[in-house]
Design a protein around this motif. Structure first.
Motif, PDB file in Angstrom:
ATOM      1  N   GLU A 288     -20.835  38.706  13.477  1.00 33.67           N
ATOM      2  CA  GLU A 288     -20.448  38.680  14.895  1.00 33.67           C
ATOM      3  C   GLU A 288     -21.302  39.652  15.705  1.00 33.67           C
ATOM      4  O   GLU A 288     -21.738  39.332  16.816  1.00 33.67           O
ATOM      5  CB  GLU A 288     -18.974  39.041  15.032  1.00 33.67           C
ATOM      6  CG  GLU A 288     -18.022  38.016  14.448  1.00 33.67           C
ATOM      7  CD  GLU A 288     -16.585  38.504  14.409  1.00 33.67           C
ATOM      8  OE1 GLU A 288     -15.685  37.663  14.280  1.00 33.67           O
ATOM      9  OE2 GLU A 288     -16.371  39.739  14.492  1.00 33.67           O
TER      10      GLU A 288
ATOM     11  N   LYS B 249     -17.408  29.450   0.677  1.00 38.12           N
ATOM     12  CA  LYS B 249     -16.411  29.830   1.681  1.00 38.12           C
ATOM     13  C   LYS B 249     -16.874  31.036   2.478  1.00 38.12           C
ATOM     14  O   LYS B 249     -16.712  31.084   3.712  1.00 38.12           O
ATOM     15  CB  LYS B 249     -15.066  30.118   1.005  1.00 38.12           C
ATOM     16  CG  LYS B 249     -14.320  28.876   0.543  1.00 38.12           C
ATOM     17  CD  LYS B 249     -12.942  29.232   0.014  1.00 38.12           C
ATOM     18  CE  LYS B 249     -12.175  27.975  -0.390  1.00 38.12           C
ATOM     19  NZ  LYS B 249     -10.819  28.308  -0.921  1.00 38.12           N
TER      20      LYS B 249
ATOM     21  N   GLN C  68     -19.729  30.002   4.832  1.00 37.18           N
ATOM     22  CA  GLN C  68     -19.220  29.254   5.983  1.00 37.18           C
ATOM     23  C   GLN C  68     -18.599  30.197   7.006  1.00 37.18           C
ATOM     24  O   GLN C  68     -18.791  30.034   8.215  1.00 37.18           O
ATOM     25  CB  GLN C  68     -18.181  28.235   5.512  1.00 37.18           C
ATOM     26  CG  GLN C  68     -17.709  27.284   6.603  1.00 37.18           C
ATOM     27  CD  GLN C  68     -18.817  26.371   7.083  1.00 37.18           C
ATOM     28  OE1 GLN C  68     -19.499  25.738   6.280  1.00 37.18           O
ATOM     29  NE2 GLN C  68     -19.022  26.309   8.394  1.00 37.18           N
ATOM     30  N   LYS C  69     -17.879  31.202   6.531  1.00 35.19           N
ATOM     31  CA  LYS C  69     -17.258  32.172   7.437  1.00 35.19           C
ATOM     32  C   LYS C  69     -18.312  32.973   8.195  1.00 35.19           C
ATOM     33  O   LYS C  69     -18.144  33.265   9.389  1.00 35.19           O
ATOM     34  CB  LYS C  69     -16.342  33.116   6.652  1.00 35.19           C
ATOM     35  CG  LYS C  69     -15.064  32.470   6.149  1.00 35.19           C
ATOM     36  CD  LYS C  69     -14.242  33.479   5.357  1.00 35.19           C
ATOM     37  CE  LYS C  69     -12.967  32.838   4.798  1.00 35.19           C
ATOM     38  NZ  LYS C  69     -12.178  33.808   3.990  1.00 35.19           N
TER      39      LYS C  69
ATOM     40  N   MET D 218     -21.331  31.970   8.994  1.00 37.38           N
ATOM     41  CA  MET D 218     -21.906  31.074   9.999  1.00 37.38           C
ATOM     42  C   MET D 218     -20.951  30.879  11.169  1.00 37.38           C
ATOM     43  O   MET D 218     -21.351  30.926  12.342  1.00 37.38           O
ATOM     44  CB  MET D 218     -22.227  29.728   9.358  1.00 37.38           C
ATOM     45  CG  MET D 218     -23.411  29.755   8.399  1.00 37.38           C
ATOM     46  SD  MET D 218     -24.989  29.972   9.264  1.00 37.38           S
ATOM     47  CE  MET D 218     -25.125  28.396  10.125  1.00 37.38           C
ATOM     48  N   GLU D 219     -19.681  30.652  10.880  1.00 36.66           N
ATOM     49  CA  GLU D 219     -18.692  30.424  11.941  1.00 36.66           C
ATOM     50  C   GLU D 219     -18.524  31.664  12.814  1.00 36.66           C
ATOM     51  O   GLU D 219     -18.356  31.550  14.034  1.00 36.66           O
ATOM     52  CB  GLU D 219     -17.348  30.023  11.319  1.00 36.66           C
ATOM     53  CG  GLU D 219     -17.366  28.623  10.712  1.00 36.66           C
ATOM     54  CD  GLU D 219     -16.095  28.303   9.954  1.00 36.66           C
ATOM     55  OE1 GLU D 219     -15.254  29.226   9.780  1.00 36.66           O
ATOM     56  OE2 GLU D 219     -15.935  27.142   9.515  1.00 36.66           O
ATOM     57  N   ALA D 220     -18.578  32.843  12.184  1.00 39.47           N
ATOM     58  CA  ALA D 220     -18.440  34.084  12.945  1.00 39.47           C
ATOM     59  C   ALA D 220     -19.594  34.232  13.935  1.00 39.47           C
ATOM     60  O   ALA D 220     -19.399  34.604  15.099  1.00 39.47           O
ATOM     61  CB  ALA D 220     -18.404  35.277  11.997  1.00 39.47           C
ATOM     62  N   TYR D 221     -20.790  33.927  13.494  1.00 39.26           N
ATOM     63  CA  TYR D 221     -21.962  34.013  14.372  1.00 39.26           C
ATOM     64  C   TYR D 221     -21.844  33.003  15.519  1.00 39.26           C
ATOM     65  O   TYR D 221     -22.019  33.347  16.692  1.00 39.26           O
ATOM     66  CB  TYR D 221     -23.226  33.745  13.564  1.00 39.26           C
ATOM     67  CG  TYR D 221     -24.511  33.896  14.358  1.00 39.26           C
ATOM     68  CD1 TYR D 221     -25.200  35.103  14.355  1.00 39.26           C
ATOM     69  CD2 TYR D 221     -25.024  32.841  15.096  1.00 39.26           C
ATOM     70  CE1 TYR D 221     -26.381  35.250  15.089  1.00 39.26           C
ATOM     71  CE2 TYR D 221     -26.193  32.977  15.841  1.00 39.26           C
ATOM     72  CZ  TYR D 221     -26.868  34.188  15.830  1.00 39.26           C
ATOM     73  OH  TYR D 221     -28.024  34.329  16.561  1.00 39.26           O
ATOM     74  N   GLU D 222     -21.506  31.758  15.173  1.00 42.02           N
ATOM     75  CA  GLU D 222     -21.458  30.697  16.183  1.00 42.02           C
ATOM     76  C   GLU D 222     -20.281  30.834  17.135  1.00 42.02           C
ATOM     77  O   GLU D 222     -20.282  30.212  18.201  1.00 42.02           O
ATOM     78  CB  GLU D 222     -21.450  29.334  15.512  1.00 42.02           C
ATOM     79  CG  GLU D 222     -22.762  28.992  14.823  1.00 42.02           C
ATOM     80  CD  GLU D 222     -22.979  27.499  14.716  1.00 42.02           C
ATOM     81  OE1 GLU D 222     -23.438  26.880  15.698  1.00 42.02           O
ATOM     82  OE2 GLU D 222     -22.660  26.959  13.640  1.00 42.02           O
ATOM     83  N   SER D 223     -19.287  31.626  16.778  1.00 36.43           N
ATOM     84  CA  SER D 223     -18.178  31.857  17.707  1.00 36.43           C
ATOM     85  C   SER D 223     -18.649  32.646  18.929  1.00 36.43           C
ATOM     86  O   SER D 223     -18.003  32.640  19.978  1.00 36.43           O
ATOM     87  CB  SER D 223     -17.043  32.610  17.011  1.00 36.43           C
ATOM     88  OG  SER D 223     -17.425  33.950  16.705  1.00 36.43           O
TER      89      SER D 223
ATOM     90  N   PRO E 204     -23.665  29.987  19.728  1.00 40.05           N
ATOM     91  CA  PRO E 204     -23.856  28.712  19.016  1.00 40.05           C
ATOM     92  C   PRO E 204     -25.324  28.498  18.640  1.00 40.05           C
ATOM     93  O   PRO E 204     -26.232  28.901  19.363  1.00 40.05           O
ATOM     94  CB  PRO E 204     -23.389  27.665  20.040  1.00 40.05           C
ATOM     95  CG  PRO E 204     -22.456  28.414  20.938  1.00 40.05           C
ATOM     96  CD  PRO E 204     -23.018  29.802  21.039  1.00 40.05           C
TER      97      PRO E 204
ATOM     98  N   LYS F 102     -30.431  25.837  12.919  1.00 37.32           N
ATOM     99  CA  LYS F 102     -29.708  25.654  11.654  1.00 37.32           C
ATOM    100  C   LYS F 102     -30.657  25.155  10.569  1.00 37.32           C
ATOM    101  O   LYS F 102     -30.602  25.591   9.412  1.00 37.32           O
ATOM    102  CB  LYS F 102     -28.556  24.665  11.843  1.00 37.32           C
ATOM    103  CG  LYS F 102     -27.384  25.213  12.631  1.00 37.32           C
ATOM    104  CD  LYS F 102     -26.270  24.186  12.720  1.00 37.32           C
ATOM    105  CE  LYS F 102     -25.094  24.709  13.521  1.00 37.32           C
ATOM    106  NZ  LYS F 102     -24.001  23.715  13.646  1.00 37.32           N
TER     107      LYS F 102
END
Length: 339
Positions: free
Chosen positions: A111, A261, A264-265, A267-272, A275, A281
């Motif tokens: 993040e 897992k 993925q977390k 990646m999702e933290a960065y894109e939150s 994007p 990607k």
């Protein structure tokens, strides 16, 4: 005597130094303006000024904790000791290095990187300062295609060298046994990179003067309570920002044996916060697919003193080969990349 010369440097600053503590290559300084770090550096005065301008802006605008350089009484950022060594004083923070075993700290690091990139996408410094003279101070990152070509050439050079040796050791036998598989992977990734939009991404990033940290890993993250400070911007350059994210993910996933897992977390933290575009990607996935650790281990061995073989070198090469298989499912499921 050298320590006395180093501490004399602090007399150039308009601060009250209450105590110092020596660590490897630096001094922690407890001052009336908070914790600071005095460290020897080889960067130029122009680059030190660029670091100050970028980091002070981030600190003020985004409230991100960074190790901003501190001016002397004479408005200089670099100070030379009596023995000719050059030092820079930077803001520092009380905290512990990001613990890679703590997933929540890893997520927070992702993040923090996204927030940093979001700010570094803007012009690095005042346009008036980045004229023809100032523009040369922004170091450009390396073209990823040229880097992979260079790495592949070196892998072949290492193979030729090892083949020529009459008496081979354990490392060399392991390298020759794994070479065809790993080199073919390297060539396949290079081909995919050439056919992708990664080259355009690089040149667009240079044209925009987007800045990247250059060495974003858990060693350069300090956990300060509920916050996190980013340090050591000496390798900051203009180029593909998400190369930072690739490097961060690779270092983390090597510790987590490519646990999907966790990846993925991250990646999702960065894109939150920031994007990613499709070609960003793709770039991250292809960089992860490249056998970087295998190349680096072979390169280090090739340039080392071979009279003494470290067991650790053998273990690193074995791990690089083994983790390559573990990466396959990770890349397919997280990045839809099959090589």
């Amino acid at each position: 005597m050298r320590e006395e010369y180093e501490l004399e440097v602090l007399e150039n600053y308009d601060i009250e130094v209450r105590s110092t503590r020596k660590i490897r290559g630096a001094f922690f300084c407890n001052t009336d303006e908070g914790t600071m770090l005095l460290k020897e550096t080889k960067i130029s005065g122009q680059r030190a000024l660029l670091l100050y301008m970028v980091l002070s802006r981030i600190e003020a605008k985004e409230n991100i904790k960074v190790d901003t350089p501190v001016f002397t009484k004479d408005r200089e950022l670099l100070v030379s000791s009596r023995e000719g060594r050059q030092y820079m004083l930077k803001k520092w923070y009380q905290g512990c290095e990001c613990d890679v075993r703590q997933e929540r700290e890893v997520i927070r690091g992702s993040e923090r990187l996204a927030a940093l990139h979001r700010e570094l996408e803007q012009p690095a410094v005042d346009p008036a300062w980045t004229g023809q003279q100032g523009r040369g101070r922004l170091l450009n990152g390396r073209d990823p295609l040229e880097e992979m070509l260079r790495h592949n050439r070196e892998l072949k050079k290492v193979r030729s060298f090892i083949r020529s040796r009459v008496s081979k050791n354990e490392f060399e036998y392991l390298f020759l046994d794994s070479f065809e598989k790993m080199y073919q992977l390297a060539e396949n990734v290079l081909q995919r990179m050439q056919d992708s939009g990664c080259s355009a991404l690089y040149h667009d990033s240079i044209a925009r003067e987007s800045l990247a940290h250059g060495d974003y890993n858990y060693h350069n993250l300090l956990v300060t309570g509920e916050d996190m400070a980013v340090t050591n911007f000496d390798h900051m350059h203009s180029g593909i920002q998400v190369h930072d994210l690739y490097y961060f993910i690779r270092k983390i996933m090597e510790k987590y044996t490519w646990k999907q897992k966790t990846g993925q977390k991250v990646m999702e933290a960065y894109e939150s916060i920031r994007p990613l575009s499709p070609r960003e990607k793709e770039y991250i996935g292809l960089c992860l697919a490249y056998p970087e650790k295998y190349w680096k281990t072979a390169s280090t061995y090739y340039h080392s003193n071979k009279a003494w073989l470290s067991q650790k070198s053998i273990e690193k090469l074995e791990l690089a080969v083994r983790q390559n298989d573990e990466k396959k499912a990770f890349l397919e499921n997280i990045f839809s990349i099959r090589i």
